[in-house]
Design a protein around this motif. Structure first.
Motif, mmCIF file in Angstrom:
data_model
loop_
_atom_site.group_PDB
_atom_site.id
_atom_site.type_symbol
_atom_site.label_atom_id
_atom_site.label_comp_id
_atom_site.label_asym_id
_atom_site.label_seq_id
_atom_site.Cartn_x
_atom_site.Cartn_y
_atom_site.Cartn_z
ATOM 1 N N LEU A 20 0.886 -1.224 0.135
ATOM 2 C CA LEU A 20 0.060 -0.008 -0.090
ATOM 3 C C LEU A 20 0.825 1.241 0.151
ATOM 4 C CD1 LEU A 20 -2.617 -0.869 2.734
ATOM 5 C CD2 LEU A 20 -2.903 -1.247 0.343
ATOM 6 N N ASP A 21 0.611 2.102 -0.792
ATOM 7 C CA ASP A 21 1.114 3.557 -0.692
ATOM 8 C C ASP A 21 0.111 4.425 0.535
ATOM 9 O OD1 ASP A 21 2.100 6.115 -0.812
ATOM 10 O OD2 ASP A 21 1.584 6.503 -2.921
ATOM 11 N N THR A 22 0.470 4.329 1.765
ATOM 12 C CA THR A 22 -0.090 4.887 2.905
ATOM 13 C C THR A 22 0.598 6.129 3.038
ATOM 14 O OG1 THR A 22 1.481 3.843 4.368
ATOM 15 C CG2 THR A 22 -0.510 2.586 3.760
ATOM 16 N N ASP A 44 -1.728 9.499 4.203
ATOM 17 C CA ASP A 44 -2.372 9.469 5.378
ATOM 18 C C ASP A 44 -1.595 9.544 6.549
ATOM 19 O OD1 ASP A 44 -5.038 9.574 4.061
ATOM 20 O OD2 ASP A 44 -5.011 7.311 3.938
ATOM 21 N N ALA A 47 -7.939 5.563 5.643
ATOM 22 C CA ALA A 47 -7.809 5.164 4.055
ATOM 23 C C ALA A 47 -8.256 6.205 3.184
ATOM 24 C CB ALA A 47 -8.616 3.961 3.962
ATOM 25 N N LEU A 63 -6.551 8.576 1.381
ATOM 26 C CA LEU A 63 -5.690 8.652 0.537
ATOM 27 C C LEU A 63 -4.710 7.374 0.232
ATOM 28 C CD1 LEU A 63 -3.813 12.101 1.187
ATOM 29 C CD2 LEU A 63 -5.688 11.830 -0.363
ATOM 30 N N THR A 64 -4.784 6.468 0.798
ATOM 31 C CA THR A 64 -4.152 5.021 0.849
ATOM 32 C C THR A 64 -4.887 4.360 -0.334
ATOM 33 O OG1 THR A 64 -3.447 4.981 3.087
ATOM 34 C CG2 THR A 64 -3.723 2.925 2.209
ATOM 35 N N ARG A 65 -3.798 3.704 -0.884
ATOM 36 C CA ARG A 65 -4.467 2.944 -2.245
ATOM 37 C C ARG A 65 -3.246 1.795 -2.509
ATOM 38 N NH1 ARG A 65 -8.183 5.272 -1.048
ATOM 39 N NH2 ARG A 65 -9.548 6.546 -2.403
ATOM 40 N N PRO A 66 -3.849 0.661 -2.841
ATOM 41 C CA PRO A 66 -2.676 -0.450 -3.327
ATOM 42 C C PRO A 66 -1.672 0.018 -4.272
ATOM 43 C CG PRO A 66 -4.769 -1.690 -3.288
ATOM 44 C CD PRO A 66 -5.008 0.091 -3.202
ATOM 45 N N LEU A 92 -10.040 -0.952 2.537
ATOM 46 C CA LEU A 92 -9.610 -1.258 1.369
ATOM 47 C C LEU A 92 -10.262 -2.805 0.791
ATOM 48 C CD1 LEU A 92 -6.173 0.092 1.347
ATOM 49 C CD2 LEU A 92 -8.507 1.243 0.417
#
Length: 223
Positions: free
Chosen positions: A18-20, A23, A88, A90-93, A129
């Motif tokens: 994940l691009d965390t 956040d 979550a 802004l967080t996305r794979p 997610l």
């Protein structure tokens, strides 16, 4: 039975699956602002990620003037409360990550998460997610007890046990990931797109990927 060379593939969470960063930076900046400190950019925060929330906060405070352990105690709670409430946004794979997981699962590979994030937060972000069901094991930085997160081999050994045993490999973006995998005798793949604290070559991983579209062929080559 799968003909794929690994029965288990473990992954780090932040900066790997994940691009965390957005956040986490927002949570860190919330804590910094509450202490009257200047905020940091996402790019400044990225190298601070990987050792857990307190490690990230301590580095953020050091970058803006330093602090005491007592201040860290107070600010860590503020950081975690903000992060939990906005985990979550802004967080996305990372690109192609879910495709790679789907392909591995289709070949019978058991997937796991081993992160230095608190287990409760790791489970929360994966649930929000809709990713929890993909993993046979989810191990956080506090799961195995104090001081038993990566780079210790303890959570990697637990991952293998909880996934039912078998040949395993690990994917991560930090020195904690590579050292933990190697300590447990596993091949380790480093992600060049992660939250790197140092040049990726210094991690001494067994292989480097620049995107999840190359993960499966890289695992096959490592075997």
């Amino acid at each position: 039975m799968t003909s794929f060379p690994f029965a288990i593939v473990g992954l780090d969470l932040d900066g790997t699956l994940l691009d965390t960063s957005g956040d986490l930076a927002a949570a860190l900046n919330h804590a910094l602002s509450s202490a009257g400190r200047p905020t940091l950019s996402v790019e400044q925060v990225k190298p601070m990620i990987g050792g857990g929330a307190r490690h990230m906060l301590a580095q953020g405070m050091a970058a803006t003037g330093g602090c005491t352990e007592a201040e860290l105690d107070v600010l860590q709670r503020r950081l975690l409360d903000h992060y939990q409430a906005n985990i979550a946004v802004l967080t996305r794979p990372f690109p192609h990550a879910l495709d790679a997981l789907d392909r591995l699962a289709a070949m019978g590979v058991r997937l796991a998460i081993v992160t230095n994030k608190l287990e409760s937060l790791a489970r929360q972000v994966l649930e929000e997610l809709d990713l929890t069901r993909r993993f046979a094991a989810i191990i956080g930085g506090d799961t195995m007890g104090p001081g038993k997160g990566k780079p210790s081999r303890i959570p990697i050994d637990a991952m293998i046990e909880r996934c039912g045993g078998g040949r395993a490999a690990f994917v991560g973006d930090s020195i904690y990931d590579i050292r933990a995998a190697h300590a447990a005798g596993l091949p380790a793949i480093a992600c060049s797109f992660g939250f790197l604290m140092q040049p990726i070559e210094e991690l001494e991983a067994d292989a480097i990927i620049h995107g999840f579209d190359t993960l499966i062929p890289t695992l096959e080559r490592l075997a």
